[in-house]
Design a protein around this motif. Sequence first.
Motif: not given
Length: 183
Positions: A61-71, A80-87, A100-103, A115-116
């Motif tokens: 929406x015409x807005x630049x978003x920059x974010x980190x991803x932890x691998x 195989x991999x899991x895309x992990x999205x905690x709320x 630690x829970x994700x690991x 983990x984005x």
Amino acid sequence: MSIQLNLYKNVLKHSGFKKWTTKPEELPSRVERYNAKHAFELPKENYDHLFSQAEISLVVHNQMITFQVIRMVQKTPAEKAILYCPGNVLPLYPTKEELEAAWKLGDETHRDIWLPLYPHTFDSTINGQVACIYEVYKEMLKYYEAGAIDFYGYSLGATILLDFFPFNNSHEKLASPRYLFLI
């Protein structure tokens, strides 16, 4: 006033509950103060070779978003991999316990974890957060086949992962992941 109401009022008064609640207009500044005190860093002890961090930028929406991803990569290459999205990453940074829970999930399933750290709800809309997940998934497809990727999310993360599918259908349609685990 009843005795029961007086009892509840006294319990709440002395429990410090008021310190944990805040007015909606004060919430963004309170979260920023919390995040400043608890700055996010990758774990250092015995993990250096397992964690990596990438930065993704996109326009929503015409807005630049920059974010980190932890691998979180296994010692032996995982297929195989899991895309992990905690709320509860939103709006706070992930805690050591969440990492630690994700690991542990990745270790027990022999999968790499992505983990984005998608932007706060203050800085972006839900569509912006879904766009971030879409970009992470597109990047994951460079390393893994779609059938080798699972989505795992809870709370707000589960909602974002559910919203991924209509978003995917309205954009460059990517192959669907193998499983979707939502809590």
